[in-house]
Design a protein around this motif. Sequence first.
Motif, PDB file in Angstrom:
ATOM      1  N   UNK A   9       0.851  -1.179   0.000  1.00  0.00           N
ATOM      2  CA  UNK A   9       0.000   0.000   0.000  1.00  0.00           C
ATOM      3  C   UNK A   9       0.885   1.226   0.000  1.00  0.00           C
ATOM      4  N   UNK A  10       0.350   2.329  -0.424  1.00  0.00           N
ATOM      5  CA  UNK A  10       1.130   3.531  -0.638  1.00  0.00           C
ATOM      6  C   UNK A  10       0.623   4.623   0.277  1.00  0.00           C
ATOM      7  N   UNK A  11       1.537   5.241   0.983  1.00  0.00           N
ATOM      8  CA  UNK A  11       1.189   6.448   1.720  1.00  0.00           C
ATOM      9  C   UNK A  11       1.401   7.625   0.786  1.00  0.00           C
ATOM     10  N   UNK A  12       0.327   8.124   0.211  1.00  0.00           N
ATOM     11  CA  UNK A  12       0.442   9.065  -0.893  1.00  0.00           C
ATOM     12  C   UNK A  12       1.162  10.335  -0.461  1.00  0.00           C
ATOM     13  N   UNK A  13       0.910  10.809   0.744  1.00  0.00           N
ATOM     14  CA  UNK A  13       1.513  12.068   1.165  1.00  0.00           C
ATOM     15  C   UNK A  13       2.916  11.890   1.694  1.00  0.00           C
ATOM     16  N   UNK A  14       3.460  10.681   1.675  1.00  0.00           N
ATOM     17  CA  UNK A  14       4.750  10.433   2.275  1.00  0.00           C
ATOM     18  C   UNK A  14       5.746   9.816   1.300  1.00  0.00           C
ATOM     19  N   UNK A  15       5.694  10.177   0.051  1.00  0.00           N
ATOM     20  CA  UNK A  15       6.569   9.534  -0.913  1.00  0.00           C
ATOM     21  C   UNK A  15       8.000  10.040  -0.848  1.00  0.00           C
ATOM     22  N   UNK A  16       8.233  11.177  -0.252  1.00  0.00           N
ATOM     23  CA  UNK A  16       9.586  11.708  -0.143  1.00  0.00           C
ATOM     24  C   UNK A  16       9.594  12.790   0.899  1.00  0.00           C
ATOM     25  N   UNK A  17      10.810  13.272   1.275  1.00  0.00           N
ATOM     26  CA  UNK A  17      10.901  14.286   2.313  1.00  0.00           C
ATOM     27  C   UNK A  17      10.096  15.523   1.968  1.00  0.00           C
ATOM     28  N   UNK A  65      16.404  -1.175  22.958  1.00  0.00           N
ATOM     29  CA  UNK A  65      15.379  -2.214  23.016  1.00  0.00           C
ATOM     30  C   UNK A  65      15.172  -2.767  21.593  1.00  0.00           C
ATOM     31  N   UNK A  66      13.943  -2.734  21.087  1.00  0.00           N
ATOM     32  CA  UNK A  66      13.685  -3.255  19.735  1.00  0.00           C
ATOM     33  C   UNK A  66      13.613  -2.142  18.698  1.00  0.00           C
ATOM     34  N   UNK A  67      13.944  -0.915  19.103  1.00  0.00           N
ATOM     35  CA  UNK A  67      13.843   0.221  18.209  1.00  0.00           C
ATOM     36  C   UNK A  67      15.195   0.504  17.536  1.00  0.00           C
ATOM     37  N   UNK A  68      15.136   0.766  16.228  1.00  0.00           N
ATOM     38  CA  UNK A  68      16.319   1.149  15.460  1.00  0.00           C
ATOM     39  C   UNK A  68      16.013   2.480  14.786  1.00  0.00           C
ATOM     40  N   UNK A  69      16.857   3.486  15.054  1.00  0.00           N
ATOM     41  CA  UNK A  69      16.617   4.835  14.544  1.00  0.00           C
ATOM     42  C   UNK A  69      17.870   5.336  13.830  1.00  0.00           C
ATOM     43  N   UNK A  70      17.668   5.986  12.695  1.00  0.00           N
ATOM     44  CA  UNK A  70      18.777   6.549  11.922  1.00  0.00           C
ATOM     45  C   UNK A  70      18.580   8.044  11.733  1.00  0.00           C
ATOM     46  N   UNK A  71      19.602   8.824  12.082  1.00  0.00           N
ATOM     47  CA  UNK A  71      19.643  10.230  11.677  1.00  0.00           C
ATOM     48  C   UNK A  71      20.249  10.231  10.282  1.00  0.00           C
ATOM     49  N   UNK A  72      19.417  10.435   9.269  1.00  0.00           N
ATOM     50  CA  UNK A  72      19.875  10.291   7.885  1.00  0.00           C
ATOM     51  C   UNK A  72      20.570  11.538   7.363  1.00  0.00           C
ATOM     52  N   UNK A  73      20.221  12.717   7.901  1.00  0.00           N
ATOM     53  CA  UNK A  73      20.925  13.928   7.487  1.00  0.00           C
ATOM     54  C   UNK A  73      20.612  15.072   8.435  1.00  0.00           C
ATOM     55  N   UNK A  74      21.532  16.006   8.497  1.00  0.00           N
ATOM     56  CA  UNK A  74      21.339  17.276   9.204  1.00  0.00           C
ATOM     57  C   UNK A  74      21.788  18.366   8.245  1.00  0.00           C
ATOM     58  N   UNK A  75      21.009  19.397   8.163  1.00  0.00           N
ATOM     59  CA  UNK A  75      21.279  20.486   7.226  1.00  0.00           C
ATOM     60  C   UNK A  75      21.224  21.807   7.984  1.00  0.00           C
ATOM     61  N   UNK A  86      16.833  15.127   9.687  1.00  0.00           N
ATOM     62  CA  UNK A  86      15.993  14.092   9.091  1.00  0.00           C
ATOM     63  C   UNK A  86      16.256  12.757   9.782  1.00  0.00           C
ATOM     64  N   UNK A  87      15.176  12.074  10.192  1.00  0.00           N
ATOM     65  CA  UNK A  87      15.291  10.814  10.935  1.00  0.00           C
ATOM     66  C   UNK A  87      14.311   9.783  10.378  1.00  0.00           C
ATOM     67  N   UNK A 129      11.134  14.891   9.809  1.00  0.00           N
ATOM     68  CA  UNK A 129      12.104  15.970   9.965  1.00  0.00           C
ATOM     69  C   UNK A 129      11.752  16.824  11.175  1.00  0.00           C
ATOM     70  N   UNK A 130      12.787  17.190  11.944  1.00  0.00           N
ATOM     71  CA  UNK A 130      12.645  18.141  13.049  1.00  0.00           C
ATOM     72  C   UNK A 130      13.337  19.444  12.656  1.00  0.00           C
ATOM     73  N   UNK A 131      12.702  20.579  12.995  1.00  0.00           N
ATOM     74  CA  UNK A 131      13.220  21.881  12.614  1.00  0.00           C
ATOM     75  C   UNK A 131      13.577  22.687  13.862  1.00  0.00           C
ATOM     76  N   UNK A 132      14.742  23.350  13.787  1.00  0.00           N
ATOM     77  CA  UNK A 132      15.236  24.182  14.884  1.00  0.00           C
ATOM     78  C   UNK A 132      15.590  25.560  14.337  1.00  0.00           C
TER      79      UNK A 132
END
Length: 416
Positions: A9-17, A65-75, A86-87, A129-132
């Motif tokens: 299934x496709x999350x239409x609003x989530x295809x890219x950043x 625990x069972x969670x795996x998280x990646x910080x894919x980029x910081x700009x 971006x996470x 994405x988190x914004x500061x």
Amino acid sequence: MDKKKVKPRIKIAMVASIAMLVMIGPSIVGAAKEALNTYIPSLGSTIKIDSTIYSLKKPITKSVDSRIVTVSDIYYNQESEFLMVEVEGNGQLPKDKAKLTINNKKLKSYESSVGKVEYMDRNISWMGTYFFKYHRPYNEKEIKFSMILDNDSKLDFNCKLNKAKSVEDISELGPTTTNKGITITAVVDEEKNKLSVNLLQHLDSNYVSLKYGAPYLDEYELEKHGENAVTLYDANNKEVKGRYDQGISGSEEKFIFDINGLKKPFKIVIPQVSATFFKGASSSQIIELPIPKNNDKVYINKEITLESKDKLVKDSNQKIKIISVEKEDDRYKVELKHYSEQNDITRLEHCIIVPVGKSTSPKAKDWFEGGLSGGAVGEDGEEVEFKLPYPDEDKLYVEIEGRNYMIKGPWEIAID
């Protein structure tokens, strides 16, 4: 589980950043889009920008625990006065607030865009994405990013940013080809018997994101979509399919080729591209739809034709049919049928629905609060589901936009 029975299934609003950014509101979308448009994450390069850009050299992954998280980029761009992290990860959605320590100054995120995604090929269930807000020079020391997961676990990431290089034009980065109004540049890196190829689009990634070929990750996908996979040919016309590595941003994608025993020069062939337009490449007139009572389904069977707004899709079949609408509590589902054919040069694949007129709300004026979700229905249909802005009304006013199109090439890139 038999893979052949799985239908993604496709999350239409989530295809890219960028697609995710449209859900967070106009207050920060402009700056964020400009940032992603000029910055190429995997290369640490920017296009036509005078200010100094800093970015994360490579992704950082941590687990608890069972969670795996990646910080894919910081700009970070000081002139834009914002820093973007971006996470992505698994499990349920993390908390919508995060913290950052930079130059000994502690910051709290002022906005975030984190949503669920469904990928068959990656072990993640959310990304965002988190914004500061920040406007001081970066002292090139480590910064610390902290976030809270759904199970209340805390993760800290110690990161160092690198200064991005600047080029005048994407074509400076590698061999380039143009077809059907689409220009693509390949950035090539060879290591032992592996050839890594980053494909970069020249089109404005504020407006459209391209996916190349039919990426494969295992033998099942290769068997199913191999004829449309990105393919490398050597001097003797031997071929190898590109293994899709990752969609790094809205402007680039990476493929890996096994070149053991192959002879140069090489040729990369891209049979087709999938174009996702963030502002709608086509749209309908205003449509009035009934809002049924709970659990009721109303058959509409109304044919409409979308008006093309972009020359890339002007020759496509824009005719669709609204099959039915259905309401459950405050959720609303629309079933659509497409009339485009599989062998069309340009084929409409997915639509989105946006509120207009009396159906817009102060919380989400130009979109539906919480975004859209959906999936395929048969060979030529799709469902689009969203939260009603006014569930107690008896009518809904919308426009339907053509959001995703498949465009056949081919695009050929010579690699010496």
